[in-house]
Design an enzyme around this catalytic site. Structure first.
Site, PDB file in Angstrom:
ATOM      1  N   LYS A  13      42.220  53.240  44.206  1.00  0.00           N
ATOM      2  CA  LYS A  13      43.323  53.694  43.363  1.00  0.00           C
ATOM      3  C   LYS A  13      44.354  54.432  44.218  1.00  0.00           C
ATOM      4  CE  LYS A  13      41.509  52.402  39.383  1.00  0.00           C
ATOM      5  NZ  LYS A  13      42.147  51.487  38.420  1.00  0.00           N
TER       6      LYS A  13
ATOM      7  N   ASP B 262      45.529  49.813  43.388  1.00  0.00           N
ATOM      8  CA  ASP B 262      45.883  49.825  41.965  1.00  0.00           C
ATOM      9  C   ASP B 262      46.592  51.136  41.647  1.00  0.00           C
ATOM     10  OD1 ASP B 262      46.055  49.619  39.223  1.00  0.00           O
ATOM     11  OD2 ASP B 262      43.896  49.487  38.862  1.00  0.00           O
TER      12      ASP B 262
ATOM     13  N   GLU C 130      48.329  46.373  42.602  1.00  0.00           N
ATOM     14  CA  GLU C 130      48.086  46.122  41.177  1.00  0.00           C
ATOM     15  C   GLU C 130      48.845  47.096  40.278  1.00  0.00           C
ATOM     16  OE1 GLU C 130      44.185  46.448  38.202  1.00  0.00           O
ATOM     17  OE2 GLU C 130      43.923  45.877  40.306  1.00  0.00           O
TER      18      GLU C 130
ATOM     19  N   GLU D 192      46.358  43.338  33.041  1.00  0.00           N
ATOM     20  CA  GLU D 192      45.452  44.049  32.141  1.00  0.00           C
ATOM     21  C   GLU D 192      46.183  44.711  30.984  1.00  0.00           C
ATOM     22  OE1 GLU D 192      44.224  48.373  33.371  1.00  0.00           O
ATOM     23  OE2 GLU D 192      44.276  47.187  35.212  1.00  0.00           O
TER      24      GLU D 192
ATOM     25  N   ASP E 245      42.814  39.926  30.799  1.00  0.00           N
ATOM     26  CA  ASP E 245      41.629  40.613  30.274  1.00  0.00           C
ATOM     27  C   ASP E 245      41.321  40.051  28.892  1.00  0.00           C
ATOM     28  OD1 ASP E 245      39.966  42.482  28.921  1.00  0.00           O
ATOM     29  OD2 ASP E 245      40.701  44.139  30.141  1.00  0.00           O
TER      30      ASP E 245
ATOM     31  N   HIS F 157      40.466  41.607  34.668  1.00  0.00           N
ATOM     32  CA  HIS F 157      40.263  43.046  34.636  1.00  0.00           C
ATOM     33  C   HIS F 157      39.042  43.404  33.790  1.00  0.00           C
ATOM     34  CE1 HIS F 157      41.063  46.868  32.323  1.00  0.00           C
ATOM     35  NE2 HIS F 157      41.133  47.329  33.555  1.00  0.00           N
TER      36      HIS F 157
END
Length: 376
Positions: free
Chosen positions: A168, A197, A223, A249, A272, A299
């Site tokens: 992240k 992400d 992401e 997502e 997703d 996701h």
């Protein structure tokens, strides 16, 4: 074909297995709406979706008040017709997360029912393209983790023969993100993928700036760098960097994915099944991506996405982030860092209803033969 005779609705709340934080939020609890649909032959399919801490009760209320009653008496095999009828019944609340989550719980139950009655596992029923899918890990890259922990978890993922790990990003300054990523890269070497992400936490200018820095580390993708509604900003970002841009997502309709693909605003799609409204639209998105020569790497919901990624030819990764093993009798099968789908008929999820019973916070029944799961 056999008509639907009963629909049972549950909500089970599952606690996260580890602390999960990103640039904008924390994963509080997996509220899990579960739908079980029984037909006139006595066959039952179980489906589910999720939230990360809010809205679960609203999803169940939407199913109870507006969707489940419409299922009674419908031919269970008419999945496409049912999906469209339900979608237009609540058209005023679409496109949006709560409606898509509700539709997903129903649609996945219908696919589970179909697969069980035909005697096929989901990955074969929905396409049968692959026998396994590469894994990358998310559980070792949360934003609150310190540098030593990030490195330790990445090394563990590599030793387990996973193909990559997700880190992240979105620390206050790009230098912080770069230090964390560089330490991981030094530890795992050049052949191990590092996904990043930002969870929609950046502005366009900051996303462009960070992408420029991240390029030196050869990351696998960037992401959700910007708010998911802004296709134009993602297009501008994609044109400014060699890093693949991943989105999906936080999109809730086939048309939204079409807009991204037509604009050239992404090169990885993370559709997703719980956010798009079920397996029926998930497959449409995956095949749309194939037409644009874009891979899918869904996701979350790895237990359900395992069968789907092995159903389509353009899948690339499965995100390893276990959650359902709290309420299933067996984890997914992993060999040499690749996930192998179950050959049992259905979605490939073997629910532990005794464990699930202890976590139920909502229960309702509709139709002539109610009774979701007997109290155990």
């Amino acid at each position: 074909m056999a008509k639907i005779t009963s629909v049972d609705v549950l909500q089970a709340d599952l606690k996260p297995k580890v602390k999960r934080t990103d640039a904008i939020q924390s994963f509080e609890t997996q509220e899990t709406p579960i739908v079980r649909i029984t037909d006139a032959d006595g066959a039952t399919g179980t489906g589910y979706s999720y939230t990360i801490g809010t809205g679960g009760s609203s999803v169940c209320r939407l199913i109870d008040d507006h969707l489940a009653p419409l299922l009674i008496g419908r031919e269970a095999e008419a999945i496409e017709a049912i999906w469209r009828a339900l979608f237009f019944r609540v058209h005023a609340t679409t496109v949006g997360a709560l409606t898509s989550i509700a539709l997903a719980a129903i649609d996945t139950a219908l696919w589970d029912l179909r697969a069980r009655k035909t005697g096929l596992p989901l990955h074969r029923l929905a396409g049968g393209a692959k026998e396994a899918i590469d894994l990358y890990s998310t559980e070792g890259g949360w934003l609150h983790m310190d540098e030593a922990e990030l490195v330790e978890e990445a090394v563990k993922a590599k030793e387990a023969k996973f193909g990559g790990t997700k880190i992240k990003v979105g620390r206050p300054h790009v230098a912080e993100d770069m230090r964390r990523l560089a330490l991981v890269r030094d530890a795992v070497g050049p052949a191990f993928e590092i996904m990043t992400d930002a969870n929609q936490g950046l502005t366009l200018d900051e996303a462009v700036r960070r992408a420029r820095h991240f390029e030196s580390l050869d990351i696998a993708w960037f992401e959700e760098p910007i708010h998911a509604d802004d296709v134009g900003a993602h297009r501008r970002l994609a044109r400014s960097t060699a890093i693949p841009i991943a989105i999906g997502e936080s999109l809730y309709s086939l048309s939204q994915f079409k807009d991204y693909l037509e604009a050239g605003a992404c090169s990885i799609v993370q559709v997703d099944v719980g956010r798009i409204g079920g397996i029926t639209p998930w497959l449409k998105v995956a095949h749309l991506c194939e037409a644009f020569n874009v891979p899918v790497a869904p996701h979350f919901l790895m237990e359900l996405h395992l069968g789907l990624t092995c159903a389509v030819p353009n899948s690339r990764w499965l995100e390893y982030i276990p959650q359902l093993d709290l309420v299933t009798t067996a984890p997914i099968r992993i060999v040499d860092g690749r996930a192998i789908p179950s050959d049992a008929p259905g979605l490939g999820i073997d629910w532990d209803f005794a464990a699930l019973e202890r976590l139920i916070v909502h229960r309702s029944s509709h139709g002539a033969a109610p009774g979701l799961v007997p109290p155990l």
